[in-house]
Design a protein around this motif. Structure first.
Motif, mmCIF file in Angstrom:
data_model
loop_
_atom_site.group_PDB
_atom_site.id
_atom_site.type_symbol
_atom_site.label_atom_id
_atom_site.label_comp_id
_atom_site.label_asym_id
_atom_site.label_seq_id
_atom_site.Cartn_x
_atom_site.Cartn_y
_atom_site.Cartn_z
ATOM 1 N N GLY A 34 10.622 6.783 -13.590
ATOM 2 C CA GLY A 34 10.013 5.596 -13.761
ATOM 3 C C GLY A 34 9.440 5.135 -12.428
ATOM 4 O O GLY A 34 9.871 5.559 -11.416
ATOM 5 N N GLY A 35 8.707 3.975 -12.332
ATOM 6 C CA GLY A 35 8.176 3.552 -10.974
ATOM 7 C C GLY A 35 6.536 3.643 -10.808
ATOM 8 O O GLY A 35 6.193 2.956 -9.918
ATOM 9 N N ALA A 36 6.094 4.634 -11.395
ATOM 10 C CA ALA A 36 4.601 5.020 -11.321
ATOM 11 C C ALA A 36 3.922 3.839 -11.716
ATOM 12 O O ALA A 36 4.404 3.131 -12.876
ATOM 13 N N GLU A 37 2.637 3.377 -11.227
ATOM 14 C CA GLU A 37 1.908 2.370 -11.699
ATOM 15 C C GLU A 37 1.118 2.819 -13.040
ATOM 16 O O GLU A 37 1.094 3.983 -12.939
ATOM 17 N N ASP A 38 0.588 2.063 -13.728
ATOM 18 C CA ASP A 38 -0.242 2.713 -15.005
ATOM 19 C C ASP A 38 -1.270 3.211 -14.355
ATOM 20 O O ASP A 38 -2.045 2.817 -13.351
ATOM 21 N N ALA A 39 -1.524 4.349 -14.773
ATOM 22 C CA ALA A 39 -3.039 5.123 -14.347
ATOM 23 C C ALA A 39 -3.957 5.174 -15.203
ATOM 24 O O ALA A 39 -3.871 5.030 -16.597
ATOM 25 N N PRO A 40 -5.385 5.222 -14.481
ATOM 26 C CA PRO A 40 -6.383 5.231 -15.470
ATOM 27 C C PRO A 40 -6.628 6.530 -16.141
ATOM 28 O O PRO A 40 -5.843 7.450 -15.969
#
Length: 264
Positions: free
Chosen positions: A117-123
């Protein structure tokens, strides 16, 4: 199928017109050359029966000089062997001059899904009605070889673009997902230009890629921001994506100057 490079022997590769650079007709675009370096490292590790449970976590490229559109001699060696981490170095020589120095860290794998976890929401990847052509801004065989999409038109210094190519990296040779992905990442410095490349130069001196997940699929997503400082330096920062989400980050150091000034 067309390719970016053709093999001459174990270490030497000839670039094709599709590897042509964006700043000058007589140069190679670094993006496919970066992929070629990873391809050479893959072959080296396979031939030496290196541990298969180690995966690429970081690779840094220092671009030491002009990338002539000529035969590339790629030599690879192990700097730090190990069962849990390994450091590999690759050097590219063109016309007798060392032009690229790359170092790649490989790290052990294991099941960490419980704490991931930890990744920002991606386009997400736009549909085919959002095609975008970098050829409106950049010349060169490499740029012309790309299929690109963008949800919104790029702004000065800010863009999210997706790209893929039908070209083989090396003619007739299978390519790993890492090499195929990294072969497109250096494009980031051209997707969100702050100033016209007909007026200003902002080539990158390096490219550093950090991966926290293996890239998958044919599409490379580049969520890119370009900053120019007040005294000739710049930075291109990119969140790296595939169709499943975020995979890592890339950073490129820029040297910024008016077009009439010469680069080193």
């Amino acid at each position: 199928m067309s390719s970016y490079f053709e093999r001459i022997d174990d270490h030497r590769y000839r670039p094709t017109a599709d590897a042509g650079g964006a700043w000058k007709e007589s140069e190679i675009h670094f993006s496919p050359l970066g992929g070629l370096i990873v391809h050479a490292i893959d072959r080296y590790r396979a031939a030496r029966d290196e541990p298969t449970d180690l995966v690429l976590s970081r690779i840094s490229f220092d671009i030491l000089g002009f990338l002539d559109a000529d035969v590339c001699d790629v030599h690879v060696e192990t700097i730090r062997p190990g069962r849990t981490i390994e450091l590999i170095e690759a050097t590219v020589t063109i016309r007798g001059r060392r032009t690229v120095l790359a170092r790649a860290w490989y790290t052990m794998t294991g099941d960490t899904s419980a704490v991931a976890g930890g990744a920002e929401d991606a386009p997400t990847l736009p549909g085919p009605d959002h095609r975008w052509a970098m050829t409106d801004t950049w010349p060169g065989g490499y740029v012309a070889s790309l299929e690109m999409r963008a949800e919104e038109p790029p702004r000065a210094g800010r863009a999210t673009a997706w790209l893929r190519t039908e070209r083989e990296l090396v003619a007739g040779e299978p390519t790993s997902p890492d090499a195929a992905y990294i072969a497109l990442v250096d494009t980031a410095n051209g997707v969100a230009v702050r100033r016209s490349p007909q007026e200003w130069m902002f080539p990158n001196l390096d490219l550093t890629i950090h991966l926290f997940r293996r890239p998958a699929g044919s599409w490379v997503g580049l969520d890119t921001t370009v900053v120019f400082g007040p005294a000739g330096q710049g930075l291109t920062s990119t969140a790296l994506l595939d169709e499943q989400g975020a995979v890592g980050r890339a950073e490129q150091t820029l040297t910024v100057r008016p077009l009439h000034e010469r680069t080193p």
